[in-house]
Enzyme design. Structure first.
Site, PDB file in Angstrom:
ATOM      1  CB  CYS A 126       2.742  11.278   6.344  1.00  0.00           C
ATOM      2  SG  CYS A 126       4.396  10.789   5.828  1.00  0.00           S
TER       3      CYS A 126
ATOM      4  CB  CYS B 207       3.009   7.873   2.952  1.00  0.00           C
ATOM      5  SG  CYS B 207       2.350   9.531   3.015  1.00  0.00           S
TER       6      CYS B 207
ATOM      7  CB  CYS C 206       5.773   9.448   1.161  1.00  0.00           C
ATOM      8  SG  CYS C 206       6.150  10.258   2.723  1.00  0.00           S
TER       9      CYS C 206
ATOM     10  N   GLY D  82     -14.992 -10.222 -12.308  1.00  0.00           N
ATOM     11  CA  GLY D  82     -14.955 -10.904 -11.019  1.00  0.00           C
ATOM     12  C   GLY D  82     -14.880 -12.416 -11.109  1.00  0.00           C
TER      13      GLY D  82
ATOM     14  CB  CYS E 264       4.905  13.975   2.858  1.00  0.00           C
ATOM     15  SG  CYS E 264       3.429  12.951   2.892  1.00  0.00           S
TER      16      CYS E 264
HETATM   17 ZN   LIG Z   1       4.062  10.862   3.534  1.00  0.00          ZN
END
Ligand SMILES: [Zn+2]
Lengths: 281, 198
Positions: free
Chosen positions: A240, A265, A271, A30, A243
């Site tokens: 989505c 997506c 996707c 970090g 998909c």
């Molecule tokens: Zn998708």
């Protein structure tokens, strides 16, 4: 005339310097390690920090994936892939699970990363305290003393204003209970993927000349208050359109013919892979 | 075949990245180290690290009975500048150094400052073997639950290292090498405990 490039474009001295900074970054999770950023033959602000990390890491046996805001085919991703291909000959892939080295801007892929993979994130603004503290000297002092009262105040003011932790992308995180870190402009949806990630995550800011890291299996906590918890984006009741995926980060789009909004997506290779895996009806 | 300063060093670097980000992981750079001419003063794995990390931008120190020879070699290979053990960016504790000398290095090496914790020493320590030593338990970033290490060294270094690393982010990063061309890294975040004898 054919131009002769160094392997992976950078000269070995530049690689050495980036490598030394990277090793310190891994040892101090970090913490932003300064490095002497180089000029590269791609547009400014196009991820030269991430690209320099990638070039210092890449070898002949790597398989590379480059994504820009979830897309493998954006202009930015393609130009980075071209430069790397021209100077290394390393093959690129869209398939997340096939890649050993992944450079990304604004997203962590949906497919969980694993040991043996390395994620490089492009960072425009590495300093999470810059919003309220313009001086680099002062932010370095604040990090040194772990004085994050300003970061908390900023978050509190946002909550007062918007009634929720509504920072959008680049929501600050606490790494290994020590450093407040900018995760790069990934959506809050992706923040939890950094916590105890199986893959090493390296972050590079070219213009600001900083390299920092989240080692594997390292605690990464998104800043929030007890009574106003951290809330990643969610898409309840939506899937989505292509998909059918749920519980992924989606783009909200507008279909002007049907005059309706729909979801898709954001991670296009994820996707596509899901669509290809589905039986044709 | 001689060492390829681009490709062999890249492969070794990725092994070191794995070692540094996964304490306990035994990296193996036999193929790369095998391409070096043997040097009496230094293990091949140590030499690879020097070639990977050193240049005119950084300083180094050496602790060895053959110090002059090793310094000369590192100068020749990397053009890096030798300096005191208090100021050095990289310190090489070679296999003929005594346990007391290692402790002295751990006590005096720079641990960085709160605002610049990266300005701290990386110490490269040669060991007879990174297997077969008494069992150490490792925890911290890079480790899922616990990892193990079996470094063949007098254990006195563990407590001194712990003291120098007590105020994170200040601390020392250690890289151990052995004659089988292996690397094991202990970044300052790694917690080291001697395994209880039951
Ligand atoms: Zn998708």
């Amino acid at each position: 005339m054919r131009i002769q490039y160094n392997f992976a474009f950078l000269d070995e001295g530049s690689k050495r310097e980036i490598r030394r900074a990277t090793l310190k970054a891994i040892a101090i999770p970090g913490y932003q390690v300064p490095f002497a950023s180089r000029e590269l033959p791609i547009g400014r602000g196009w991820g030269t920090g991430g690209l320099q990390l990638t070039l210092s890491l890449i070898g002949k046996s790597d398989v590379l994936k480059v994504i820009d805001q979830g897309s493998d085919e954006s202009v930015n991703a393609v130009s980075i892939k071209k430069l790397i291909d021209k100077t290394t000959g390393v093959p690129a892939t869209d398939a997340t699970e096939a890649a050993t080295l992944i450079q990304s801007r604004h997203r962590i892929p949906e497919v969980p990363l694993r040991t043996g993979q390395l994620l490089v994130l492009q960072v425009p603004m590495p300093e999470p305290l810059r919003m309220y503290e313009p001086s680099e000297l002062e932010t370095k002092r604040l990090h040194g003393e772990k004085d994050y009262s300003g970061a908390w105040l900023m978050l509190f003011e946002q909550i007062m204003k918007y009634r929720s932790v509504s920072t959008g992308a680049d929501h600050p995180v606490m790494v290994n209970d020590r450093y407040v870190m900018a995760p790069s402009p990934i959506p809050k949806f992706d923040n939890p993927k950094m916590n105890y990630s199986e893959a090493l995550i390296l972050l590079g800011a070219g213009r600001e000349k900083k390299i920092y890291a989240v080692p594997p299996y390292t605690q990464v906590v998104s800043l929030a208050f007890e009574d106003v918890p951290f809330e990643p984006e969610s898409f309840p009741g939506h899937s989505c359109r292509q998909c059918g995926a749920e519980d992924v980060f989606m783009d909200e789009l507008y279909d002007s013919e049907k005059e309706e909004t729909y979801y898709q997506c954001n991670d296009t290779s994820y996707c596509l892979q899901r669509m290809n895996a589905q039986p044709l009806v | 075949m001689s060492l390829d300063m681009v490709h062999d060093i890249q492969i070794a670097y990725r092994q070191l990245v794995d070692a540094m980000s996964r304490p306990g992981y035994l990296a193996d750079i036999t193929e790369e180290a095998g391409k070096l001419n043997p040097e009496p003063s230094m293990l091949p794995a140590t030499q690879i690290l020097a070639r990977m990390l050193l240049d005119t931008e950084v300083s180094f120190g050496v602790v060895s009975e053959r110090e002059a020879e090793a310094v000369h070699l590192l100068n020749q290979l990397t053009y890096a500048n030798e300096t005191t053990l208090e100021a050095a960016d990289f310190i090489f504790v070679l296999s003929d150094a005594t346990p007391e000398q290692l402790l002295q290095v751990l006590k005096s090496a720079k641990i960085g400052e709160l605002q610049d914790p990266h300005r701290s020493a990386t110490i490269i320590i040669e060991t007879p073997s990174l297997t077969g030593g008494s069992k150490l338990q490792l925890s911290g970033p890079g480790i899922r639950t616990v990892a193990e290490a079996e470094i063949q060294l007098n254990e006195a270094w563990i407590d001194i290292r712990g003291e120098r690393n007590a105020e994170f982010p200040l601390g020392l990063d250690l890289i151990f090498t052995d004659s089988a061309n292996r690397l094991l890294a202990l970044p300052r975040t790694a917690q080291v405990a001697k395994e209880e004898i039951r």
